[in-house]
Design a protein around this motif. Structure first.
Motif, PDB file in Angstrom:
ATOM      1  N   ILE A 394       0.804  -1.282   0.291  1.00  0.00           N
ATOM      2  CA  ILE A 394       0.084   0.075  -0.314  1.00  0.00           C
ATOM      3  C   ILE A 394       0.815   1.220   0.083  1.00  0.00           C
ATOM      4  O   ILE A 394       1.540   1.534   0.990  1.00  0.00           O
ATOM      5  CB  ILE A 394      -0.932   0.068   1.281  1.00  0.00           C
ATOM      6  N   GLY A 395       0.772   1.957  -1.208  1.00  0.00           N
ATOM      7  CA  GLY A 395       1.833   3.292  -1.331  1.00  0.00           C
ATOM      8  C   GLY A 395       1.305   4.331  -0.231  1.00  0.00           C
ATOM      9  O   GLY A 395       2.170   4.777   0.414  1.00  0.00           O
ATOM     10  N   GLY A 396       0.138   4.681  -0.263  1.00  0.00           N
ATOM     11  CA  GLY A 396      -0.466   5.660   0.641  1.00  0.00           C
ATOM     12  C   GLY A 396      -1.864   6.045   0.047  1.00  0.00           C
ATOM     13  O   GLY A 396      -2.515   5.475  -0.731  1.00  0.00           O
ATOM     14  N   ALA A 397      -2.480   7.289   0.860  1.00  0.00           N
ATOM     15  CA  ALA A 397      -3.608   7.487   0.500  1.00  0.00           C
ATOM     16  C   ALA A 397      -3.782   9.010   0.943  1.00  0.00           C
ATOM     17  O   ALA A 397      -3.250   9.369   1.933  1.00  0.00           O
ATOM     18  CB  ALA A 397      -4.685   6.714   0.988  1.00  0.00           C
ATOM     19  N   TYR A 407      -1.877  13.822   1.326  1.00  0.00           N
ATOM     20  CA  TYR A 407      -1.587  12.365   1.053  1.00  0.00           C
ATOM     21  C   TYR A 407      -0.746  11.920   2.082  1.00  0.00           C
ATOM     22  O   TYR A 407       0.284  12.719   2.499  1.00  0.00           O
ATOM     23  CB  TYR A 407      -0.553  12.423  -0.572  1.00  0.00           C
ATOM     24  N   GLU A 408      -1.046  10.793   2.640  1.00  0.00           N
ATOM     25  CA  GLU A 408      -0.263  10.214   3.699  1.00  0.00           C
ATOM     26  C   GLU A 408       0.773   9.033   3.138  1.00  0.00           C
ATOM     27  O   GLU A 408       0.141   8.283   2.638  1.00  0.00           O
ATOM     28  CB  GLU A 408      -1.245   9.622   4.649  1.00  0.00           C
ATOM     29  N   THR A 409       1.806   8.914   3.202  1.00  0.00           N
ATOM     30  CA  THR A 409       2.803   7.844   2.651  1.00  0.00           C
ATOM     31  C   THR A 409       2.825   6.678   3.554  1.00  0.00           C
ATOM     32  O   THR A 409       2.844   6.832   4.760  1.00  0.00           O
ATOM     33  CB  THR A 409       4.219   8.601   2.223  1.00  0.00           C
ATOM     34  N   ALA A 410       2.423   5.671   3.117  1.00  0.00           N
ATOM     35  CA  ALA A 410       2.811   4.428   3.920  1.00  0.00           C
ATOM     36  C   ALA A 410       3.918   3.364   3.354  1.00  0.00           C
ATOM     37  O   ALA A 410       4.503   2.869   4.061  1.00  0.00           O
ATOM     38  CB  ALA A 410       1.292   3.528   3.739  1.00  0.00           C
ATOM     39  N   THR A 411       4.176   3.416   1.951  1.00  0.00           N
ATOM     40  CA  THR A 411       5.108   2.763   1.394  1.00  0.00           C
ATOM     41  C   THR A 411       5.733   3.267   0.179  1.00  0.00           C
ATOM     42  O   THR A 411       5.044   3.210  -0.761  1.00  0.00           O
ATOM     43  CB  THR A 411       4.812   1.302   1.198  1.00  0.00           C
ATOM     44  N   THR A 412       6.736   3.692   0.174  1.00  0.00           N
ATOM     45  CA  THR A 412       7.721   4.045  -0.935  1.00  0.00           C
ATOM     46  C   THR A 412       8.140   3.271  -1.686  1.00  0.00           C
ATOM     47  O   THR A 412       8.465   1.967  -1.167  1.00  0.00           O
ATOM     48  CB  THR A 412       8.598   5.351  -0.599  1.00  0.00           C
ATOM     49  N   PHE A 413       8.416   3.378  -2.931  1.00  0.00           N
ATOM     50  CA  PHE A 413       9.107   2.280  -3.771  1.00  0.00           C
ATOM     51  C   PHE A 413      10.368   1.528  -3.305  1.00  0.00           C
ATOM     52  O   PHE A 413      10.465   0.694  -3.279  1.00  0.00           O
ATOM     53  CB  PHE A 413       8.937   2.774  -5.369  1.00  0.00           C
ATOM     54  N   ALA A 414      11.048   2.720  -2.795  1.00  0.00           N
ATOM     55  CA  ALA A 414      12.303   2.286  -2.236  1.00  0.00           C
ATOM     56  C   ALA A 414      12.480   1.155  -1.087  1.00  0.00           C
ATOM     57  O   ALA A 414      12.961   0.314  -0.828  1.00  0.00           O
ATOM     58  CB  ALA A 414      13.274   3.435  -2.021  1.00  0.00           C
ATOM     59  N   GLY A 442      -4.503  10.246  -4.764  1.00  0.00           N
ATOM     60  CA  GLY A 442      -4.731   9.633  -3.510  1.00  0.00           C
ATOM     61  C   GLY A 442      -5.840   8.810  -3.133  1.00  0.00           C
ATOM     62  O   GLY A 442      -6.024   8.521  -1.969  1.00  0.00           O
ATOM     63  N   PHE A 443      -6.902   8.778  -4.076  1.00  0.00           N
ATOM     64  CA  PHE A 443      -8.040   8.037  -3.818  1.00  0.00           C
ATOM     65  C   PHE A 443      -8.123   6.669  -4.826  1.00  0.00           C
ATOM     66  O   PHE A 443      -7.645   6.620  -5.843  1.00  0.00           O
ATOM     67  CB  PHE A 443      -9.224   8.771  -4.324  1.00  0.00           C
ATOM     68  N   ALA A 444      -8.668   5.590  -4.010  1.00  0.00           N
ATOM     69  CA  ALA A 444      -8.653   4.245  -4.836  1.00  0.00           C
ATOM     70  C   ALA A 444      -9.566   4.218  -5.970  1.00  0.00           C
ATOM     71  O   ALA A 444      -9.416   4.118  -6.923  1.00  0.00           O
ATOM     72  CB  ALA A 444      -9.139   3.358  -3.885  1.00  0.00           C
ATOM     73  N   ASP A 668      -8.919   6.887   8.242  1.00  0.00           N
ATOM     74  CA  ASP A 668      -9.402   7.854   7.585  1.00  0.00           C
ATOM     75  C   ASP A 668      -9.065   7.957   5.885  1.00  0.00           C
ATOM     76  O   ASP A 668      -9.481   8.908   5.334  1.00  0.00           O
ATOM     77  CB  ASP A 668      -9.375   9.259   8.524  1.00  0.00           C
ATOM     78  N   THR A 669      -8.531   7.026   5.499  1.00  0.00           N
ATOM     79  CA  THR A 669      -8.362   6.862   4.014  1.00  0.00           C
ATOM     80  C   THR A 669      -9.198   5.640   3.454  1.00  0.00           C
ATOM     81  O   THR A 669      -9.879   4.977   3.996  1.00  0.00           O
ATOM     82  CB  THR A 669      -6.754   6.751   3.724  1.00  0.00           C
ATOM     83  N   ASP A 670      -8.905   5.664   2.030  1.00  0.00           N
ATOM     84  CA  ASP A 670      -9.703   4.538   1.525  1.00  0.00           C
ATOM     85  C   ASP A 670      -9.239   3.152   1.889  1.00  0.00           C
ATOM     86  O   ASP A 670      -9.683   2.005   1.445  1.00  0.00           O
ATOM     87  CB  ASP A 670      -9.705   4.718  -0.143  1.00  0.00           C
ATOM     88  N   TYR A 671      -7.911   3.059   2.479  1.00  0.00           N
ATOM     89  CA  TYR A 671      -7.080   1.962   3.074  1.00  0.00           C
ATOM     90  C   TYR A 671      -7.209   1.774   4.444  1.00  0.00           C
ATOM     91  O   TYR A 671      -6.450   1.069   5.100  1.00  0.00           O
ATOM     92  CB  TYR A 671      -5.937   1.750   2.437  1.00  0.00           C
ATOM     93  N   SER A 672      -8.359   2.273   5.096  1.00  0.00           N
ATOM     94  CA  SER A 672      -8.419   2.108   6.566  1.00  0.00           C
ATOM     95  C   SER A 672      -8.700   0.910   7.082  1.00  0.00           C
ATOM     96  O   SER A 672      -8.460   0.376   8.049  1.00  0.00           O
ATOM     97  CB  SER A 672      -9.661   2.949   7.181  1.00  0.00           C
ATOM     98  N   HIS A 673      -9.171   0.089   6.111  1.00  0.00           N
ATOM     99  CA  HIS A 673      -9.324  -1.471   6.593  1.00  0.00           C
ATOM    100  C   HIS A 673      -8.018  -2.144   6.551  1.00  0.00           C
ATOM    101  O   HIS A 673      -8.135  -3.508   7.125  1.00  0.00           O
ATOM    102  CB  HIS A 673     -10.108  -2.210   5.351  1.00  0.00           C
ATOM    103  N   ILE A 674      -6.925  -1.671   6.383  1.00  0.00           N
ATOM    104  CA  ILE A 674      -5.626  -2.329   6.481  1.00  0.00           C
ATOM    105  C   ILE A 674      -5.238  -2.048   7.992  1.00  0.00           C
ATOM    106  O   ILE A 674      -4.299  -1.118   7.904  1.00  0.00           O
ATOM    107  CB  ILE A 674      -4.581  -1.924   5.363  1.00  0.00           C
ATOM    108  N   TYR A 675      -5.711  -2.693   8.850  1.00  0.00           N
ATOM    109  CA  TYR A 675      -5.574  -2.243  10.291  1.00  0.00           C
ATOM    110  C   TYR A 675      -4.319  -2.706  10.807  1.00  0.00           C
ATOM    111  O   TYR A 675      -4.012  -2.356  11.827  1.00  0.00           O
ATOM    112  CB  TYR A 675      -6.849  -2.548  11.086  1.00  0.00           C
TER     113      TYR A 675
END
Length: 742
Positions: A394-397, A407-414, A442-444, A668-675
């Protein structure tokens, strides 16, 4: 020009300015609504051809002789004999090698003890149950082949079948049923061209062969098979409350455009494949809905108020009831029946099984054989040294922040590359990566995808990551959504591009999201494919759409049936695979088979209905060795140990959805279910789990040949080379016993 305009009379000046503004508004509106999407021809996609089953013509058929039971033989081959009772139009199929006779209805002698009377008793003696409405009424009435004001006509179909034409003279409704003998049993068809409605009565639904093979509550041991989740068994000898005696649900779930909202106390697993079955002693059948499955329900009924029999059949819908709004200023609705009849042909193939094949395992193998014969599972998976593992990053959202958003970053490519490197050093191999949360907006559920969001590395970061993965032999797919859209984050317009419900109003959910016209959604994917190809990506994984949902569009100018949506989705999957190399879907409804490289989150649990007594891996058994699939992500399981064992029992490959940062950044993003996705927390568990799954690497490409409950909480799955996997839910362990060879 301005001076000239200013010199005219003020009133005239206002009129000219207003006219110019109106013209400008029209031009802007035209520009906004102008269809600039690529044409289907640019993607080598054609409009679906309208093939129709034909109605047999010719002289009336009359039997030369009948047997003591009243049946005349109408067609036969080396294995089966198709028979028909000309007085009742009931059919029977004789399994010639073992002498077993399958009947469309219970024998007359068995009906003497029935407590039901009237229409319910007549239904048990009819090859069909017809529901109809009259005029503008929504009340549905029922009739059958015992209607005294009904005529029957028989016509031969070549040398392999018979056609029965039913005419309900008082209702002015007629239709035909066609029966053909096959090498595996027989088929029953309802050609749309054979239906006529010449009065006020309208065909609402047709339940075909509702009592075929019916088993009385005390007659034999066995079960009904229903396609609930991966597969569900309904045993004859179980006691259950009277409210749990009917199972009737649409194949592929409810069509949202039908505007139906069923209240459910428990969540449902929608039906993903059009198969049902019945086992009675040493005999069984697997029924495959080959045509008309998009407007059909699987109907299973247990002994109770309707009859004393266990039955399962296909119920075909021809019209829908819905709530039509009385006016545009109130929410009041009035019940209405759809005016136009669905014109799909309907066809069900019954594969008759006996002996060791008379079980849900045999039914699954029969369905697998059908899929292979149809070319859907033409090529099998290749053997592997290490079990594949699916990693979804998950890159972010984007999330709301102090009156705006960020936009909140969760995982960069690096960071994703560093995680892959470490997992490989720790022993993980044969990895496939999918990337989610890469879209520029930043939206799914947005088509504002490009350029790739800069916070995770942007376009250049994506290219470097893909290249680094390719050097390790790892595919990279980008995950995408193409069905539901947020109006503020899409170029598609709600009114012009959203599908319309059966009331012709644009369909939107309570959050304002709408479903994009599937043809336009597919056309819009060409740009996505082209841009991802420029990045070097290996494919697209569709999180929603092509693998998990089909729907109708009642737009008067360009209507689409569910089967049309499925067709365009299949064509898209072919296009993506041909252009990029790989394509994945979620859930994997059977219309996506033969097109996809893998299925993510194949359903492994049932709907927990009162009727479902046992969940079995029917669908996994049909697919294993031909299609790769996962269960739910390992880090998102509800009951970790139990669902891990279920994934192993059902032949899945390991799968995780991960972030480099703490999972809370996705709140509070489209990926909130990735708890719970933080890599550092799950790293050791991923390696531990991978080693467990890797014990199944040798059977990755093999079909399942057996599955059984050994004892309470203990199940054994067997593969083609004799390898068996025994899962013990009591001890939370599993054992693999190597076979002697394929």
């Amino acid at each position: 020009m301005v001076r000239r305009l200013w010199s005219v009379h003020p009133k005239r000046r206002i009129q000219l300015i207003a006219a110019a503004a109106a013209v400008l508004a029209i031009v802007l509106l035209w520009a906004l609504n102008r269809d600039t999407l690529p044409k289907l021809e640019a993607m080598n996609i054609e409009i679906p051809a309208a093939a129709r089953l034909s109605v047999a013509q010719g002289e009336d058929w009359k039997p030369a002789a009948v047997d003591p039971d009243g049946y005349a033989t109408v067609a036969e081959n080396s294995r089966f004999s198709l028979r028909l009772d000309p007085k009742t139009s009931q059919i029977a199929v004789l399994n010639k090698p073992n002498g077993y006779l399958w009947r469309s209805n219970p024998p007359a002698g068995q009906l003497a003890g029935e407590t039901v009377k009237g229409t319910l008793l007549e239904n048990m003696q009819s090859p069909y149950i017809l529901e109809y409405t009259s005029g503008t009424e929504t009340k549905r009435s029922v009739t059958n082949a015992l209607d005294p004001k009904m005529t029957t006509r028989y016509t031969r179909i070549g040398t392999d079948g018979i056609q029965v034409t039913y005419t309900h003279t008082e209702l002015h409704i007629s239709f035909v049923l066609q029966y053909r003998i096959t090498d595996s049993g027989f088929e029953v068809s309802v050609p749309s061209s054979g239906i006529a409605e010449t009065g006020e009565a309208r065909l609402f639904a047709l339940n075909v062969l509702p009592f075929f093979g019916a088993v009385s509550k005390a007659e034999e041991t066995g079960y009904l098979f229903v396609p609930d989740g991966p597969g569900g068994l309904v045993y004859y000898d179980r006691k259950r409350p009277t409210i749990g005696t009917v199972y009737e649900f649409p194949i592929y779930g409810e069509d949202p455009s039908h505007l139906k909202e069923r209240e459910r106390k428990t969540p449902r697993e929608q039906i993903g494949f059009p198969v049902f079955g019945l086992k009675r002693g040493t005999q069984a059948f697997a029924a495959i809905v080959k045509e008309g499955q998009y407007t059909a329900s699987v109907k299973a009924v247990l002994p109770g108020n309707i009859s004393s029999y266990n039955t399962v059949s296909a119920n075909f819908s021809y019209r829908q009831e819905y709530g039509r709004k009385v006016s545009g200023i109130t929410k009041d609705v009035v019940g209405t029946i759809q005016k136009n009849r669905n014109e799909d042909d309907r066809r069900v193939e019954y594969r008759l099984l006996s002996g060791d094949a008379a079980s849900y395992v045999g039914m699954a193998q029969a369905y697998r054989a059908y899929l292979k014969e149809d070319g859907v599972l033409a090529a099998g998976l290749k053997p592997v040294d290490q079990i594949p593992m699916q990693l979804s990053f998950i890159g972010g959202a984007t999330k709301p922040r102090f009156g705006g958003s960020r936009y909140e970053t969760a995982t960069t490519f690096a960071q994703a590359e560093s995680m892959v490197d470490e997992l490989m050093r720790l022993g993980a191999g044969n990895i496939r990566v999918t990337y989610q949360g890469w879209q520029h907006s930043g939206f799914a559920r947005s088509d504002q995808r490009f350029p790739v969001v800069q916070e995770i590395g942007g376009t250049e970061g994506a290219k470097r990551f893909i290249q680094a993965m390719h050097e390790k032999g790892i595919q990279v797919l980008f995950e995408d959504y193409m069905t539901w859209k947020l109006p503020d984050y899409t170029r598609f317009q709600v009114k012009s591009d959203g599908i319309r419900g059966i009331d012709t109003a644009v369909l939107q959910d309570r959050n304002g999201r709408f479903i994009v016209d599937p043809v336009k959604a597919v056309r819009g994917q060409k740009d996505v494919v082209d841009r991802l190809k420029e990045l070097g990506a290996d494919g697209i994984h569709y999180v929603e759409g092509p693998g998990d949902q089909v729907f109708s569009d009642f737009n008067p100018s360009s209507p689409l049936a569910r089967k049309d949506t499925a067709y365009y989705y299949r064509e898209l999957l072919d296009y993506v695979r041909d252009r990029l190399g790989a394509v994945g879907v979620v859930r994997g409804n059977d219309y996506s088979l033969g097109r996809v490289s893998f299925i993510e989150e194949l359903p492994f649990s049932s709907s927990y209905d009162l009727m479902i007594d046992e969940t079995v891996p029917f669908y996994p058994m049909a697919l294993h060795g031909s299609v790769e699939y996962t269960s739910a992500a390992g880090n998102l399981r509800d009951v970790y140990d139990e669902q891990l064992l279920k994934a192993i029992e059902y032949g899945a490959v390991p799968y995780f959805r991960l972030t480099y940062s703490e999972s809370r950044v996705l709140k509070d993003t489209d990926y909130s279910h990735i708890y719970s996705g933080e890599y550092a927390v799950w790293k050791d568990r991923i390696i531990e789990e991978y080693r467990k799954f890797n014990q199944l690497a040798a059977v990755y490409h093999q079909p399942m040949t057996g599955h059984e409950r050994v004892s309470e909480g203990v199940y054994k799955t067997t593969y083609a080379d004799g390898t068996s996997v025994t899962v013990n839910y009591n001890t939370k362990r599993f054992d693999v016993t190597k076979g002697g060879g394929a």
